[in-house]
Design a protein around this motif. Structure first.
Motif, PDB file in Angstrom:
ATOM      1  N   LYS A  69      83.400  91.438  10.170  1.00  0.00           N
ATOM      2  CA  LYS A  69      82.287  90.304  10.116  1.00  0.00           C
ATOM      3  C   LYS A  69      81.193  90.561  11.106  1.00  0.00           C
ATOM      4  O   LYS A  69      79.970  90.243  10.798  1.00  0.00           O
ATOM      5  CB  LYS A  69      82.990  88.960  10.636  1.00  0.00           C
ATOM      6  CG  LYS A  69      83.522  88.772  11.983  1.00  0.00           C
ATOM      7  CD  LYS A  69      84.057  87.428  12.542  1.00  0.00           C
ATOM      8  CE  LYS A  69      84.559  87.693  13.868  1.00  0.00           C
ATOM      9  NZ  LYS A  69      84.873  86.243  14.380  1.00  0.00           N
ATOM     10  N   ASN A  70      81.377  91.447  12.218  1.00  0.00           N
ATOM     11  CA  ASN A  70      80.439  91.745  13.336  1.00  0.00           C
ATOM     12  C   ASN A  70      79.550  92.701  12.490  1.00  0.00           C
ATOM     13  O   ASN A  70      78.244  92.778  12.816  1.00  0.00           O
ATOM     14  CB  ASN A  70      80.737  92.430  14.589  1.00  0.00           C
ATOM     15  CG  ASN A  70      81.575  91.388  15.225  1.00  0.00           C
ATOM     16  OD1 ASN A  70      81.398  90.076  14.960  1.00  0.00           O
ATOM     17  ND2 ASN A  70      82.309  91.627  16.527  1.00  0.00           N
ATOM     18  N   GLN A  71      80.040  93.626  11.748  1.00  0.00           N
ATOM     19  CA  GLN A  71      79.218  94.582  10.973  1.00  0.00           C
ATOM     20  C   GLN A  71      78.324  93.873  10.108  1.00  0.00           C
ATOM     21  O   GLN A  71      77.044  94.415   9.747  1.00  0.00           O
ATOM     22  CB  GLN A  71      80.183  95.667  10.381  1.00  0.00           C
ATOM     23  CG  GLN A  71      79.348  96.874   9.605  1.00  0.00           C
ATOM     24  CD  GLN A  71      80.224  97.845   9.023  1.00  0.00           C
ATOM     25  OE1 GLN A  71      80.926  97.400   8.218  1.00  0.00           O
ATOM     26  NE2 GLN A  71      79.768  99.137   9.013  1.00  0.00           N
ATOM     27  N   ALA A  73      77.180  91.148  10.331  1.00  0.00           N
ATOM     28  CA  ALA A  73      76.204  90.288  10.987  1.00  0.00           C
ATOM     29  C   ALA A  73      75.063  91.247  11.538  1.00  0.00           C
ATOM     30  O   ALA A  73      73.916  91.107  11.424  1.00  0.00           O
ATOM     31  CB  ALA A  73      76.573  89.574  12.178  1.00  0.00           C
ATOM     32  N   ASN A  74      75.545  92.645  11.860  1.00  0.00           N
ATOM     33  CA  ASN A  74      74.424  93.607  12.327  1.00  0.00           C
ATOM     34  C   ASN A  74      73.825  93.921  11.265  1.00  0.00           C
ATOM     35  O   ASN A  74      72.372  93.941  11.399  1.00  0.00           O
ATOM     36  CB  ASN A  74      75.103  94.837  12.914  1.00  0.00           C
ATOM     37  CG  ASN A  74      75.622  94.377  14.452  1.00  0.00           C
ATOM     38  OD1 ASN A  74      75.242  93.463  15.110  1.00  0.00           O
ATOM     39  ND2 ASN A  74      76.890  95.053  14.827  1.00  0.00           N
ATOM     40  N   ARG A  75      74.305  94.227  10.283  1.00  0.00           N
ATOM     41  CA  ARG A  75      73.477  94.573   8.951  1.00  0.00           C
ATOM     42  C   ARG A  75      72.423  93.624   8.479  1.00  0.00           C
ATOM     43  O   ARG A  75      71.265  93.620   7.973  1.00  0.00           O
ATOM     44  CB  ARG A  75      74.348  94.981   7.859  1.00  0.00           C
ATOM     45  CG  ARG A  75      75.047  96.222   8.115  1.00  0.00           C
ATOM     46  CD  ARG A  75      75.724  96.548   6.800  1.00  0.00           C
ATOM     47  NE  ARG A  75      76.743  97.898   6.780  1.00  0.00           N
ATOM     48  CZ  ARG A  75      77.322  98.466   6.078  1.00  0.00           C
ATOM     49  NH1 ARG A  75      77.013  98.197   4.730  1.00  0.00           N
ATOM     50  NH2 ARG A  75      78.222  99.404   6.440  1.00  0.00           N
ATOM     51  N   LYS A  76      72.901  92.101   8.469  1.00  0.00           N
ATOM     52  CA  LYS A  76      72.009  91.130   7.981  1.00  0.00           C
ATOM     53  C   LYS A  76      70.991  90.835   9.069  1.00  0.00           C
ATOM     54  O   LYS A  76      69.793  90.799   8.637  1.00  0.00           O
ATOM     55  CB  LYS A  76      72.892  89.791   8.231  1.00  0.00           C
ATOM     56  CG  LYS A  76      73.824  89.514   6.970  1.00  0.00           C
ATOM     57  CD  LYS A  76      74.845  88.584   7.081  1.00  0.00           C
ATOM     58  CE  LYS A  76      74.390  87.370   7.826  1.00  0.00           C
ATOM     59  NZ  LYS A  76      75.408  86.265   7.706  1.00  0.00           N
ATOM     60  N   SER A  77      71.298  91.202  10.395  1.00  0.00           N
ATOM     61  CA  SER A  77      70.006  91.319  11.413  1.00  0.00           C
ATOM     62  C   SER A  77      69.101  92.415  11.063  1.00  0.00           C
ATOM     63  O   SER A  77      67.947  91.930  11.052  1.00  0.00           O
ATOM     64  CB  SER A  77      70.572  91.470  12.786  1.00  0.00           C
ATOM     65  OG  SER A  77      69.737  91.315  13.714  1.00  0.00           O
ATOM     66  N   GLY A  78      69.405  93.421  10.636  1.00  0.00           N
ATOM     67  CA  GLY A  78      68.632  94.603  10.512  1.00  0.00           C
ATOM     68  C   GLY A  78      67.870  94.369   9.048  1.00  0.00           C
ATOM     69  O   GLY A  78      66.597  94.626   9.297  1.00  0.00           O
ATOM     70  N   VAL A  79      68.428  93.885   8.167  1.00  0.00           N
ATOM     71  CA  VAL A  79      67.640  93.601   6.957  1.00  0.00           C
ATOM     72  C   VAL A  79      66.615  92.625   7.291  1.00  0.00           C
ATOM     73  O   VAL A  79      65.523  92.522   6.943  1.00  0.00           O
ATOM     74  CB  VAL A  79      68.710  92.875   6.031  1.00  0.00           C
ATOM     75  CG1 VAL A  79      67.999  92.184   4.601  1.00  0.00           C
ATOM     76  CG2 VAL A  79      69.723  94.033   5.273  1.00  0.00           C
TER      77      VAL A  79
END
Length: 87
Positions: A69-71, A73-79
């Motif tokens: 789930k943290n990965q 979240a990190n990918r969503k943030s980057g997008v």
């Protein structure tokens, strides 16, 4: 090769899950790439639409345990940062 019946089944199910997970991870990479391409072209509407699809799939992958789930979240943030950079 395992001798125990239940272990033979686990080997089969693990292989099926591995292939399913690999396909899902590949799809995630493709969806993020669509966002990146739209941003590079400067198409804000296409980038927003692609980001929506990517974020939805990232959430689904996290819910199914394909990625952490943290990965997700990190990918969503980057997008979202990519989309915001041209908005």
């Amino acid at each position: 090769m395992a001798n125990i019946k239940s272990q033979k089944k686990r080997i089969r199910t693990n292989e099926a899950a591995r292939l399913r997970n690999r396909a899902a991870k590949s799809e995630l990479k493709t969806l993020v790439k669509h966002v990146r391409v739209a941003v590079e072209e400067g198409d804000a509407e296409a980038a927003k639409a692609a980001a929506g699809r990517a974020i939805k799939r990232l959430d689904q992958a996290a819910a199914k345990g394909i990625i952490h789930k943290n990965q997700a979240a990190n990918r969503k943030s980057g997008v979202q940062k990519l989309v915001n950079s041209i908005a």
